[in-house]
Design a protein around this motif. Structure first.
Motif, PDB file in Angstrom:
ATOM      1  N   UNK A 124      19.572   0.720  17.233  1.00 12.61           N
ATOM      2  CA  UNK A 124      19.667  -0.557  17.949  1.00 12.61           C
ATOM      3  C   UNK A 124      18.449  -0.655  18.858  1.00 12.61           C
ATOM      4  N   UNK A 125      17.655  -1.696  18.668  1.00 15.09           N
ATOM      5  CA  UNK A 125      16.364  -1.807  19.352  1.00 15.09           C
ATOM      6  C   UNK A 125      15.535  -0.538  19.149  1.00 15.09           C
ATOM      7  N   UNK A 126      15.591   0.003  17.937  1.00 15.76           N
ATOM      8  CA  UNK A 126      14.830   1.198  17.539  1.00 15.76           C
ATOM      9  C   UNK A 126      15.393   2.491  18.132  1.00 15.76           C
ATOM     10  N   UNK A 127      16.398   2.408  18.955  1.00 21.77           N
ATOM     11  CA  UNK A 127      16.929   3.595  19.618  1.00 21.77           C
ATOM     12  C   UNK A 127      18.101   4.185  18.850  1.00 21.77           C
ATOM     13  N   UNK A 128      18.146   5.509  18.816  1.00 22.53           N
ATOM     14  CA  UNK A 128      19.214   6.231  18.141  1.00 22.53           C
ATOM     15  C   UNK A 128      20.592   5.868  18.687  1.00 22.53           C
ATOM     16  N   UNK A 129      21.519   5.657  17.779  1.00 21.41           N
ATOM     17  CA  UNK A 129      22.928   5.548  18.142  1.00 21.41           C
ATOM     18  C   UNK A 129      23.579   6.888  17.818  1.00 21.41           C
ATOM     19  N   UNK A 130      24.065   7.561  18.826  1.00 22.50           N
ATOM     20  CA  UNK A 130      24.785   8.817  18.652  1.00 22.50           C
ATOM     21  C   UNK A 130      26.260   8.500  18.382  1.00 22.50           C
ATOM     22  N   UNK A 131      27.003   9.501  17.961  1.00 20.30           N
ATOM     23  CA  UNK A 131      28.458   9.341  17.890  1.00 20.30           C
ATOM     24  C   UNK A 131      29.101  10.644  18.330  1.00 20.30           C
ATOM     25  N   UNK A 132      30.308  10.558  18.863  1.00 18.15           N
ATOM     26  CA  UNK A 132      31.021  11.774  19.223  1.00 18.15           C
ATOM     27  C   UNK A 132      32.022  12.102  18.124  1.00 18.15           C
ATOM     28  N   UNK A 133      32.170  13.365  17.830  1.00 23.92           N
ATOM     29  CA  UNK A 133      33.018  13.805  16.724  1.00 23.92           C
ATOM     30  C   UNK A 133      34.496  13.799  17.077  1.00 23.92           C
ATOM     31  N   UNK A 134      34.820  13.619  18.351  1.00 22.47           N
ATOM     32  CA  UNK A 134      36.220  13.589  18.756  1.00 22.47           C
ATOM     33  C   UNK A 134      36.860  12.227  18.464  1.00 22.47           C
ATOM     34  N   UNK A 135      36.157  11.138  18.729  1.00 23.65           N
ATOM     35  CA  UNK A 135      36.721   9.797  18.530  1.00 23.65           C
ATOM     36  C   UNK A 135      35.887   8.941  17.586  1.00 23.65           C
ATOM     37  N   UNK A 136      34.708   9.442  17.198  1.00 20.17           N
ATOM     38  CA  UNK A 136      33.736   8.698  16.388  1.00 20.17           C
ATOM     39  C   UNK A 136      33.342   7.369  17.048  1.00 20.17           C
ATOM     40  N   UNK A 137      33.350   7.352  18.362  1.00 23.49           N
ATOM     41  CA  UNK A 137      32.766   6.225  19.089  1.00 23.49           C
ATOM     42  C   UNK A 137      31.250   6.312  18.975  1.00 23.49           C
ATOM     43  N   UNK A 138      30.592   5.167  19.061  1.00 28.64           N
ATOM     44  CA  UNK A 138      29.129   5.102  18.983  1.00 28.64           C
ATOM     45  C   UNK A 138      28.549   5.001  20.390  1.00 28.64           C
ATOM     46  N   UNK A 139      27.433   5.685  20.608  1.00 31.89           N
ATOM     47  CA  UNK A 139      26.815   5.768  21.929  1.00 31.89           C
ATOM     48  C   UNK A 139      25.334   5.401  21.837  1.00 31.89           C
ATOM     49  N   UNK A 140      24.878   4.552  22.762  1.00 29.18           N
ATOM     50  CA  UNK A 140      23.462   4.208  22.840  1.00 29.18           C
ATOM     51  C   UNK A 140      22.742   5.297  23.602  1.00 29.18           C
ATOM     52  N   UNK A 141      21.869   6.022  22.906  1.00 30.08           N
ATOM     53  CA  UNK A 141      21.212   7.175  23.523  1.00 30.08           C
ATOM     54  C   UNK A 141      20.397   6.790  24.747  1.00 30.08           C
ATOM     55  N   UNK A 142      19.688   5.665  24.696  1.00 30.21           N
ATOM     56  CA  UNK A 142      18.812   5.277  25.803  1.00 30.21           C
ATOM     57  C   UNK A 142      19.583   4.943  27.071  1.00 30.21           C
TER      58      UNK A 142
END
Length: 321
Positions: A142-160
């Motif tokens: 998203x806007x060239x930035x990595x989207x991480x995810x957590x393996x516990x809930x598989x929620x998506x996280x904006x790294x920046x």
């Protein structure tokens, strides 16, 4: 064409250009609750090429003594984390290919993260409401930035931002931990008894920059957004503290700035990881340390200008004029 590395051109071939549609992602992300999201425009999210875990995050990486490490060039950048009496260095040559290292330092579970396309190198506390999260690489941008995810809930996280943007944990903010990107030589001189992440057991061209000449390109890769204001080049580095950004070139020319309650100091000797084919041979971009008036380290990072503008559109540009 020569300004873009072959790796980026290969990614471009496979990157999705179709309009984003959460329904199309549910087969791969069955445990992600797409009804809970702070993303206003799904078209902002695209595939970066690799699938989920196609860029393999690291967990509990092996560490060796700094005195035992012989593979790193003195000018190579490392992410340095100092917690209590513990000092650890995470070479960018490894994070370039893995982007996340889940580790535990001085009893604190941390995620050491690096997004090459935005030059965002950030360390987060992995604890959330009494549990420890483990992070992986989603393969989405998203806007060239990595989207991480957590393996516990598989929620998506904006790294920046260290912010959950999709899923059960939508709206949850990770605590960023003070860290600095410095040269291997600087770390080794300050912490001769410190630890450094050992080379992962994976088949990668560690030490090679797959994004050759990227930080001198005219435009960022796979970016859908506005360019920064004030005539600042999109891929110019800035030092972000909160919602303020200081152009790196301004700090370099001054040597030291004291503004907005922080002190920013520049020293030379650190190679750009995103310049030449070999990371250790990149041009000198130097190291910036940010402290408060008492000399305590302040949370900061050094994104490209376009990334700061994308994620802090109302941020303050510290231009000194």
């Amino acid at each position: 064409m020569t300004a873009r590395p072959l790796a980026l051109l290969a990614l471009l071939v496979f990157a999705s250009t179709a309009l984003a549609d959460p329904a199309a992602w549910r087969s791969e992300w069955r445990d992600t609750d797409f009804t809970r999201s702070s993303v206003e425009d799904w078209d902002q999210i695209i595939s970066g090429g690799p699938p989920k875990d196609g860029i393999p995050a690291l967990s509990d990486p092996a560490m060796i003594k700094a005195s035992q490490e012989t593979r790193l060039d003195p000018r190579e950048p490392v992410m340095t984390l100092e917690m209590g009496d513990t000092a650890r260095a995470y070479p960018i040559r490894y994070l370039m290919w893995h982007e996340i290292a889940n580790d535990t330092v001085a009893g604190v579970p941390v995620a050491v993260t690096f997004c090459p396309l935005c030059n965002t190198a950030m360390v987060f506390d992995r604890r959330e409401d009494g549990r420890v999260l483990d992070f992986g690489v989603s393969g989405k941008l998203r806007f060239s930035d990595m989207i991480m995810y957590d393996r516990q809930t598989e929620s998506w996280w904006q790294q920046a931002l260290g912010l959950a943007i999709v899923g059960d944990l939508n709206g949850t903010q990770l605590r960023q931990i003070p860290a600095v990107m410095e040269s291997w030589e600087e770390f080794r001189a300050r912490h001769p008894d410190g630890l450094v992440m050992d080379q992962p057991r994976a088949s990668r061209q560690y030490g090679v920059n797959p994004y050759r000449n990227y930080d001198s390109a005219a435009q960022p890769f796979l970016y859908r957004g506005e360019n920064p204001p004030h005539g600042i080049a999109p891929l110019a580095r800035v030092v972000r503290v909160g919602s303020r950004a200081w152009p790196l070139e301004r700090i370099r020319q001054a040597g030291e700035l004291r503004e907005a309650g922080v002190i920013l100091r520049w020293t030379g000797g650190q190679a750009s990881a995103l310049d030449s084919a070999r990371i250790g041979q990149g041009r000198d971009v130097g190291t910036v340390r940010v402290t408060d008036a008492q000399g305590r380290p302040v949370v900061h990072d050094m994104p490209f200008a376009f990334a700061f503008h994308a994620f802090h559109p109302d941020g303050q540009w510290m231009l000194g004029r």
